[in-house]
Design an enzyme around this catalytic site. Structure first.
Site, mmCIF file in Angstrom:
data_model
loop_
_atom_site.group_PDB
_atom_site.id
_atom_site.type_symbol
_atom_site.label_atom_id
_atom_site.label_comp_id
_atom_site.label_asym_id
_atom_site.label_seq_id
_atom_site.Cartn_x
_atom_site.Cartn_y
_atom_site.Cartn_z
ATOM 1 C CD GLU A 84 -114.812 49.611 -39.725
ATOM 2 O OE1 GLU A 84 -114.936 48.806 -38.544
ATOM 3 O OE2 GLU A 84 -115.402 50.735 -39.994
ATOM 4 C CG HIS B 38 -102.373 51.090 5.233
ATOM 5 N ND1 HIS B 38 -103.533 51.716 5.275
ATOM 6 C CD2 HIS B 38 -101.641 52.000 6.009
ATOM 7 C CE1 HIS B 38 -103.389 52.884 6.056
ATOM 8 N NE2 HIS B 38 -102.082 52.863 6.352
HETATM 9 C C1 LIG Z 1 -118.539 58.240 -26.285
HETATM 10 C C2 LIG Z 1 -118.564 56.868 -26.008
HETATM 11 C C3 LIG Z 1 -117.914 56.411 -25.024
HETATM 12 C C4 LIG Z 1 -117.809 55.183 -24.581
HETATM 13 N N1 LIG Z 1 -117.134 54.568 -23.583
HETATM 14 C C5 LIG Z 1 -116.994 53.305 -23.176
HETATM 15 C C6 LIG Z 1 -116.123 52.915 -22.210
HETATM 16 O O1 LIG Z 1 -115.432 53.753 -21.607
HETATM 17 N N2 LIG Z 1 -116.143 51.579 -21.826
HETATM 18 C C7 LIG Z 1 -116.956 50.647 -22.605
HETATM 19 O O2 LIG Z 1 -116.955 49.408 -22.134
HETATM 20 N N3 LIG Z 1 -117.650 51.102 -23.721
HETATM 21 C C8 LIG Z 1 -117.962 52.274 -24.057
HETATM 22 N N4 LIG Z 1 -118.483 52.719 -25.148
HETATM 23 C C9 LIG Z 1 -119.173 51.620 -26.019
HETATM 24 C C10 LIG Z 1 -118.482 50.858 -26.687
HETATM 25 O O3 LIG Z 1 -117.791 51.853 -27.611
HETATM 26 C C11 LIG Z 1 -119.246 50.089 -27.550
HETATM 27 O O4 LIG Z 1 -119.955 49.078 -26.534
HETATM 28 C C12 LIG Z 1 -118.217 48.959 -28.554
HETATM 29 O O5 LIG Z 1 -117.402 50.091 -29.366
HETATM 30 C C13 LIG Z 1 -118.923 48.161 -29.296
HETATM 31 O O6 LIG Z 1 -118.077 47.261 -30.088
HETATM 32 P P1 LIG Z 1 -118.444 46.482 -31.294
HETATM 33 O O7 LIG Z 1 -117.568 45.991 -31.563
HETATM 34 O O8 LIG Z 1 -120.035 45.657 -31.074
HETATM 35 O O9 LIG Z 1 -118.817 47.545 -32.402
HETATM 36 P P2 LIG Z 1 -118.356 48.907 -32.759
HETATM 37 O O10 LIG Z 1 -117.257 49.503 -31.772
HETATM 38 O O11 LIG Z 1 -119.279 49.858 -32.811
HETATM 39 O O12 LIG Z 1 -117.802 48.485 -34.144
HETATM 40 C C14 LIG Z 1 -118.491 48.330 -35.063
HETATM 41 C C15 LIG Z 1 -117.703 48.695 -36.519
HETATM 42 O O13 LIG Z 1 -118.464 48.043 -37.698
HETATM 43 C C16 LIG Z 1 -118.264 48.898 -38.569
HETATM 44 N N5 LIG Z 1 -119.152 48.414 -39.752
HETATM 45 C C17 LIG Z 1 -120.665 48.479 -39.291
HETATM 46 N N6 LIG Z 1 -121.353 48.066 -40.427
HETATM 47 C C18 LIG Z 1 -120.390 47.720 -41.214
HETATM 48 C C19 LIG Z 1 -120.586 46.946 -42.658
HETATM 49 N N7 LIG Z 1 -121.564 46.792 -43.047
HETATM 50 N N8 LIG Z 1 -119.297 46.726 -43.245
HETATM 51 C C20 LIG Z 1 -118.120 47.128 -42.651
HETATM 52 N N9 LIG Z 1 -118.048 47.613 -41.468
HETATM 53 C C21 LIG Z 1 -118.995 47.891 -40.961
HETATM 54 C C22 LIG Z 1 -118.308 50.291 -38.058
HETATM 55 O O14 LIG Z 1 -117.865 51.142 -39.124
HETATM 56 C C23 LIG Z 1 -117.885 50.068 -36.907
HETATM 57 O O15 LIG Z 1 -116.233 50.408 -36.965
HETATM 58 C C24 LIG Z 1 -118.736 54.100 -25.431
HETATM 59 C C25 LIG Z 1 -119.426 54.368 -26.452
HETATM 60 C C26 LIG Z 1 -119.242 55.863 -26.927
HETATM 61 C C27 LIG Z 1 -120.168 56.454 -27.836
#
Ligand SMILES: Cc1cc2nc3c(=O)[nH]c(=O)nc-3n(C[C@H](O)[C@H](O)[C@H](O)COP(=O)(O)OP(=O)(O)OC[C@H]3O[C@@H](n4cnc5c(N)ncnc54)[C@H](O)[C@@H]3O)c2cc1C
Lengths: 465, 504
Positions: free
Chosen positions: A32, A443
């Protein structure tokens, strides 16, 4: 260091994949780039936004509904600093929880940017410039997504902001402009509307939350208007500028009529794009498709040992979708054959009333030429809703006209987010509307609206209408 | 007293039957001689009639395989008293007759049987049901896709009404076999669900619902890991759904479960040790049967030769752009081979003949079958009167047939009646092979890859692009002299394409 699996990115996709890999006995590492684990969801997404949504809803109730409930208090004041502080603590505790889970499962955490050297070698570069090389048999890419800016107005993070900055504001905006009436825009817009900001939402399409069933967007519009939010639907933003103390937004409607809005902050929430910067995909010959990492049905990239999950691949950008994909990939590594039914990944908007959906929308059924029937039931007719004064909302059930099988469940109303889980269960088991209507629902609960809507769908015979 | 009903002896070699379909439900009152079930053996489908009236008690569920002589159901006394076949509805005082009948039943049942689809086709497999059991279907609406060894065709509904599926997907049926029944109705179902308003009286579990055979999420995972298709499992859940326990207890059709798959997977490699059992498609089964038959019933042997491809390649590279420009098709090697073969067949008619009983059928035309590999297996469409076609016509026809083959659209006509076959194993890299004759034809030409080889030419070693040719032939009607000369002729024409034009 030799691993069986390296996961890049610690969001809900990545950390769940890592835990499941570890449970299955693989030697696993997670990389990360930020100092805290949990990705978008825990740090700047789902969790902090829900923290602020709950705080602001409490404030709204104290200011507007307590009196009716018979609670007389002096007019409450917003302490935004405390709200943000509480939110940050919630985030910290949740992220620390992930650190604990990594330890518990003996997953090595490497902090730094992970990039491919070749398909079995990953370089980790930490913030202080130190580099480590790790080797692995398999890689799971879970690098998530980043907010998309307007092409002509990059985020300046001061007045033209993304959701990340909106969760850290130091003052209650006087006029909070939101570009994009999707999930994030509606959630954060309602946070500030509840704590006293004037909120204007400018949306290009003619409806809100456009990917959900049309009825949901319409009902959400009604309730958001009650909250005092202003809407400019069918408006294309043509210019957005930080003028120092305020932002100036220009938009046009379909007839070319120009709209000008001045506010102190403008949240641009027009979508998110997959994030792969610095990942070195070119080293392993993976080419992006519209920003996404292309994968097959097994979430495998064109390289046999490299998989990708979550926001960085096709499909809804949702935390629970990323989690299911993480589990699926890990179990496949162990020779198991799990399934994901993407149709049954629920979508939720955490406004109040909440919106939650699973299955087909009415628009999709129409477009597919399916013969279906609709049953709906309003919250107004529920004892439970009257008791709590949460009268806005309805449940809409779509069922196959011939077999009565439930094809879609759409709820707007108090606690819809939690209710939709039983809809997923019903649909996973292919229940008919009549099946659900024949199951006992406690209910008084909001879930009774689901039962009644099913009665309405099956043969138009709700009891309480 | 209940009478036990056993699987009757249905034929000499038949030891077990499959219960294809219960036409009556558990607890139904049945009349004497009424058909209560359909049984299926590996040879045929037949009906089981009630030897006496009574109340049906099902002992073996649909899909079960039951040895001859074993009890499949019982008939308890009590049927005679209620001649009406739906006594349970009458005796229940709560149920009022539904006032508005959403659909009018015109008391007919249309039985749809496998139609005769082509001369040599004896059986078909139901590949996909496009409509579900219980669906309302309209006359002429396509309800299923059916596959034979030659082609896939669509099955249109023969009446308006409610579909009752008899043969499930992947079932193989003989011509005339019962595919489904349509309960004929007038008009379409009304907007409310037709049965929803009447309280269910029959036990739910014996009711086949639209969700019958639908596995729960865990059941789906378990079945996939065991390699058992869901349609081979009898669901015990509500409406026939497959529960987790059903999946856990399910065993593959033939007990061949490898012990290895129960041990945890090797973690370091993560490689799967699963085996899968898949039913052979009709196409595969027919290919298998035919190939063995040809080997057994003909006197097949193969003669070889080699061609220096330089002249054809030179000609082709010189004119391929012009050819493409003029005709819109590429100039490939196939047109050269087809032309050369036609000329040689003309000279050696036995190679173009076939045996029919005591007679030899000579063909004065060359219908050349071209073997094309498709995702579903090998198909062999025919170029008609190839001897009369120009090179560009041949190329265009090959392109058309190949595309139709890949899309699974070739009709039976397009694949039958060839007099000689050309197969090109070279596209997969084959150096040399002995192809099997495409019966009832008498010979097949095998093309192979083109490889640069050193050869001796006028006392010197030179490098030339060489292709080996193989001709497998039926020695019963083609003599060695003919077959060898035929192949030499083909070789000579390819090495000197001018001869193709001059006919020498
Ligand atoms: C304001 C907001 C509210 C949201 N609310 C909801 C909700 O209520 N319910 C819901 O289901 N979804 C919600 N989402 C969407 C949800 O956050 C994402 O769908 C989810 O986080 C995706 O997960 P992920 O594991 O694919 O990626 P992410 O959570 O984006 O994690 C990716 C991680 O990889 C790391 N990374 C990237 N490249 C590298 C690299 N080269 N080396 C090391 N680390 C790296 C990043 O730093 C990050 O920490 C919301 C999003 C936002 C912005």
């Amino acid at each position: 260091m030799q691993y069986n699996v390296i996961v890049i990115g610690s969001g809900p996709g990545g950390y769940v994949a890592a835990i499941r890999c570890a449970q299955l006995g693989f030697k696993t590492a997670i990389i990360e780039k930020y100092s805290t684990l949990g990705g978008t969801c825990l740090n700047v997404g789902c969790i902090p936004s829900k923290a602020l949504l709950d705080s602001s809803e409490h404030f709204h109730n104290a200011a507007h509904t307590f009196k009716e409930h018979g609670i007389d208090i002096p007019m409450p004041k917003v302490n935004l600093t405390q709200m943000i502080k509480r939110k940050s603590e919630v985030v910290k505790q949740t992220c620390d929880g992930i650190v604990f889970l990594m330890k518990k499962n003996k997953i090595d955490v490497h902090t730094g940017v992970g990039s491919f050297v070749d398909k079995n070698t990953i370089n980790v570069k930490s913030a202080d410039g130190k580099e480590t090389t790790l080797t692995t048999e398999k890689v799971i890419i879970a690098t998530g997504s980043k907010p998309t800016p307007l092409p002509f107005a990059p985020f300046d993070k001061k007045r033209i902001i993304s959701s990340t900055e909106a969760l850290e504001l130091k003052e209650v905006p006087k006029h909070f402009i939101v570009v994009g009436g999707g999930v994030i825009g509606m959630e954060l817009g309602s946070v500030f509307a509840r704590i006293g900001s004037k909120v204007s939402v400018v949306e290009f399409l003619d409806s809100l939350i456009p990917t959900m069933d049309g009825t949901m967007g319409k009902e959400l519009l009604k309730s958001a208007k009650k909250l005092g939010m202003d809407f400019y639907l069918g408006h294309k933003v043509t210019a957005l500028e930080n003028k120092g103390k305020e932002v100036l937004l220009k938009a046009e409607d379909k007839s070319g009529k120009v709209l000008e809005l001045k506010g102190d902050y403008c949240l641009v929430s027009i979508g998110r794009k997959p994030y792969t910067d610095g990942l070195g995909l070119e080293k392993v010959g993976i080419e992006l498709n519209r920003g996404q990492v292309p994968v097959d049905n097994h979430l495998k990239t064109k390289v046999d040992t490299i998989y990708a999950i979550g926001d960085v691949v096709r499909g809804a950008m949702l935390a629970h979708k990323a989690e299911e994909e993480g589990t699926l990939v890990a179990e496949q590594f162990a020779g198991q054959k799990p399934h994901i039914n993407y149709l049954l990944i629920p979508g939720v908007v955490y406004t109040w009333p909440e919106v939650a959906s699973v299955g087909y929308t009415e628009e999709q059924l129409k477009a597919d030429g399916k013969s279906y029937k609709v049953g709906s039931f309003p919250y107004k007719a529920l004892g439970r809703a009257r008791a709590s004064m949460d009268l806005d909302g309805l449940v809409k059930i779509l069922a196959d006209k011939n077999t009565d099988e439930i094809l879609g469940i759409h709820i707007i109303g108090a606690r819809a987010a939690d209710m939709i889980a039983s809809g997923v269960t019903a649909m996973e088991f292919r229940a008919s509307a009549e099946d659900v209507s024949r199951m006992s629902h406690a209910h008084p609960t909001y879930m009774e609206a689901v039962k009644e809507a099913c009665l309405a769908a099956t043969a138009n015979r709700p009891i309480h209408m | 007293m209940a009478q036990q009903i056993k699987v009757p002896v249905v034929g000499e070699s038949i030891t077990e039957v499959t219960i294809a379909n219960w036409l009556k439900k558990d607890g139904d009152v049945v009349k004497m001689d009424e058909v209560i079930a359909e049984l299926e053996s590996d040879k045929a489908t037949f009906e089981l009639t009630a030897p006496q009236a009574g109340i049906l008690k099902i002992k073996k569920q649909q899909g079960a395989v039951v040895p001859v002589g074993e009890v499949i159901c019982e008939l308890a006394d009590g049927g005679q008293a209620t001649p009406n076949s739906k006594p349970e509805v009458k005796s229940n005082s709560i149920v009022s007759t539904p006032t508005a009948q959403p659909m009018k039943s015109t008391d007919g049942i249309k039985e749809m049987k496998v139609p005769t689809v082509g001369e040599s086709i004896t059986e078909v497999t139901i590949s996909t049901w496009l409509k579900k059991d219980g669906d309302f279907v309209k006359l002429d609406e396509v309800i299923a896709e059916v596959e034979s060894d030659k082609a896939t065709f669509e099955l249109p509904a023969e009446a308006n009404g409610i579909l009752r599926i008899i043969a499930t997907e992947k079932t193989t049926l003989p011509i005339g076999g019962l595919i489904c029944k349509i309960e004929i109705t007038e008009g379409a179902p009304a907007s409310t669900a037709p049965v929803a308003s009447a309280p269910t009286i029959a036990p739910v579990s014996s009711d086949k619902s639209y969700a019958a055979g639908h596995p729960s999420p865990t059941a789906a995972k378990i079945l996939d890991e065991k390699g058992i298709p869901a349609n081979q499992v009898q669901g015990s859940g509500v409406g026939g759904r497959i529960t987790q326990a059903d999946a856990t207890n399910a065993t593959p059709a033939k007990e061949t479960k490898p012990a290895a798959s129960t041990t945890p997977p090797a973690i370091a490699s993560g490689g799967s040790r699963n085996k899968r059992n898949e039913k052979m498609t009709s196409l595969r089964k027919t290919i298998a049967r035919r190939l063995v038959a040809v080997k057994n019933e003909t006197a097949m042997l193969t003669t070889f030769n080699e061609v220096d491809m330089r002249p054809v390649m030179d000609l082709r590279s010189k004119y391929k752009d012009k050819f493409k420009e003029k005709y819109g098709v590429g100039l490939g090697f196939m047109s050269f081979f087809t032309k050369a073969v036609c000329a040689a067949l003309n000279e050696f008619p036995a190679v173009n003949a076939s045996i029919n009983g005591d007679e030899i059928i000579y063909h004065d035309y060359c219908d050349i079958s071209i073997a094309v590999s498709t995702p579903r297996g090998l198909v062999v469409p025919v170029i008609r009167n190839a001897e009369a076609l120009t090179m560009n016509q041949i190329e265009a026809e090959i392109a058309r047939l190949a595309t139709r083959g890949r899309d699974g659209k070739l009709s039976i006509d397009e694949m039958s009646g060839g007099t000689f076959t050309i197969t090109n194993g070279g596209v997969f890299g084959s150096m040399l092979s002995t192809p099997i004759i495409n019966a009832p034809q008498s010979a097949i030409l095998g093309m192979h890859n083109i490889v640069e080889r050193p050869i001796a030419l006028k006392g010197e070693v030179v490098i030339r692009p060489i292709m080996y040719l193989a001709l497998s032939y039926d020695h019963r009607i083609v003599d060695g002299r003919e077959s060898v000369s035929f192949l030499v002729k083909v070789k000579e024409m390819l090495e000197d394409p001018g001869r193709l034009i001059l006919g020498v």
